[in-house]
Enzyme design. Structure first.
Site, PDB file in Angstrom:
ATOM      1  NE  ARG A 192      15.351   5.987   1.899  1.00 24.89           N
ATOM      2  CZ  ARG A 192      16.246   5.192   1.304  1.00 24.89           C
ATOM      3  NH1 ARG A 192      16.596   4.051   1.896  1.00 24.89           N
ATOM      4  NH2 ARG A 192      16.760   5.515   0.140  1.00 24.89           N
TER       5      ARG A 192
ATOM      6  CG  ASN B 113      22.130 -10.706   1.724  1.00 22.18           C
ATOM      7  OD1 ASN B 113      21.588 -11.679   1.200  1.00 22.18           O
ATOM      8  ND2 ASN B 113      21.748 -10.222   2.898  1.00 22.18           N
TER       9      ASN B 113
ATOM     10  CG  ASN C 299     -26.222   0.723 -34.970  1.00 15.87           C
ATOM     11  OD1 ASN C 299     -25.143   0.456 -35.471  1.00 15.87           O
ATOM     12  ND2 ASN C 299     -26.628   1.976 -34.780  1.00 15.87           N
TER      13      ASN C 299
ATOM     14  CB  ALA D 223     -23.572   9.248 -32.270  1.00 14.14           C
TER      15      ALA D 223
END
Length: 454
Positions: free
Chosen positions: A18, A173, A363, A366
């Site tokens: 399923r 159950n 550092n 970018a």
């Protein structure tokens, strides 16, 4: 109960048809852990000293997974799927060494807690020969019903075999059954298959035990804890409950979640108190975040350690092997993979650091990337402490930059850089006066000519 031996039998032979999947059902995941892994972890936490997992035929991948998740667990093959009692008997070798407590659980119930398992063990410790975990169902359709005579459980009736009156019972159950070890094998061998499906139901052990004068009890648990997985939709429901539990636990331990419903944890995520998790943070497996850190919005972490007082994101990705020392800063659109970032180092913008060491206090500008892959193998970049890497730099591994190195913006670094050296690895700038006017005129004329021709 710590002195009582405990064998857990986990039924995991389901194909999961399923689920519309070629993967065995119990290998599907909740919180990045297979369903059967959740159950094995639960029974271990509840004191099981042995576990036996019943698998179906031709499931080598499941057997390998079980060995990885629980090396001491044994696997037993149920060749024919003839019901739950038949499945438990497939683990007969594990029953040869009789345990005080034997609990049978399903491998597709990932939300069962150690506390729930201990409810059943407590019943056995207090004298029950058979103890069944039940729950009150909002909609009992499809579940086996627990038929009680006062406090005594007399039978479990499956939906297809139940009378109209029995179908009105809402005490259902869960599938978790506990047995006093010395009785189990005899009860299993007495179970027949005269029912609507022609299968050997483990639940029939209740009536057999009652007829033998054994003490049979039922204990009530929470319906949410025992929900199983048969479909992708049910898998998603279990995931939702799991995530809600993880969020609640995190906040109770002192973690701030700005938008709890948007944070997703893995089963082994460890987040210390005084950590802040912003919106839309996702954890894969193997992440720890230490106190005082902030994980900003839309960050994804997997296989990573974040040291105390660090900042990650927004929009950051920490891949396996990322190791941030205390006070590190990892910022916007930065990716870290298999790299150690030193204390107080900053990698704040649009950068990829892979297979590298970034020294303390460095550092990284970018647009910097470590070129770690040459098409055949990975290579290491070592950036010394206190270094400054200018924006848009390319560090071609293997390469080492000494302590306090300074890399000019736009450089391509291919050779070692000594401590406190400046490296400029770019073409010299050339200025040609008035050439911009000439270029604009040329481009304008070419465009006009093209338009006229069209």
């Amino acid at each position: 109960m710590t002195t009582r031996s405990f064998l857990a039998i986990v039924l995991a032979a389901g194909l999961g048809t399923r689920m519309r999947s070629s993967l065995p059902k119990v290998m599907h995941q909740v919180g990045h852990l297979p369903l059967v892994g959740h159950v094995l972890a639960t029974v271990t936490a509840a004191g099981a000293n042995r576990a036996a997992v019943v698998i179906g035929p031709d499931m080598p991948e499941l057997e390998t997974l079980v060995a990885k998740l629980s090396p001491d667990a044994s696997c037993h093959e149920q060749t024919d799927r003839l019901g739950t009692a038949h499945a438990v008997l497939a683990a007969r070798p594990a029953l040869a060494d009789v345990s005080d407590d034997v609990l049978v659980l399903f491998g597709d119930t990932p939300l069962v807690t150690p506390e729930t398992v201990e409810l059943v063990r407590k019943e056995l410790a207090e004298g029950a020969d058979v103890a069944v975990l039940g729950f009150r169902a909002a909609n009992p359709f499809g579940y086996g019903r627990l038929l009680m005579d006062g406090e005594r459980l007399t039978a479990i009736r499956e939906e297809k075999d139940a009378s109209d009156e029995e179908r009105k019972v809402a005490f259902c159950n869960s599938g978790i059954m506990g047995f006093r070890g010395p009785h189990l094998l005899s009860l299993l061998e007495a179970i027949g298959n005269t029912n609507a499906k022609g299968e050997f139901y483990l639940t029939d052990a209740v009536e057999i035990a009652t007829a033998r004068g054994l003490k049979v009890t039922a204990v009530e648990g929470d319906e949410r804890d025992v929900q199983g997985v048969n479909t992708r939709e049910q898998l998603s429901h279990c995931e939702a409950v799991f995530q809600a539990r993880m969020r609640k636990d995190a906040m109770e331990r002192g973690v701030t979640l700005l938008a709890p419903e948007t944070v997703f944890f893995a089963h082994d995520t460890r987040v210390d108190a005084d950590v802040t998790l912003e919106q839309n943070v996702v954890f894969g497996p193997g992440v720890s975040v230490e106190s005082g850190s902030v994980i900003r919005a839309f960050s994804h972490l997997e296989g990573a350690r974040v040291g105390a007082g660090s900042t990650v994101g927004p929009f950051a990705r920490l891949r396996p092997g990322a190791d941030l020392s205390d006070g590190a800063h990892i910022g916007n659109f930065v990716e870290i993979k298999n790299a150690k970032v030193g204390e107080g180092a900053k990698v704040n913008h649009l950068t990829y650091i892979g297979d590298a060491t970034v020294g303390a206090g460095s550092n990284i500008g970018a647009g910097t990337i470590t070129c770690n892959y040459d098409g055949f193998g990975k290579h290491h970049t070592d950036i010394g402490p206190g270094s400054f890497i200018g924006s848009n730099s390319t560090l071609v591994a293997p390469v080492t930059l000494g302590k306090g190195a300074y890399v000019a913006a736009g450089s391509v670094v291919t050779e070692p850089v000594e401590a406190d050296a400046l490296v400029i690895g770019r073409a010299r700038q050339v200025i040609k006066r008035h050439r911009a006017e000439e270029l604009r005129a040329r481009f304008k004329a070419a465009k006009a000519a093209k338009s006229k021709g069209d």
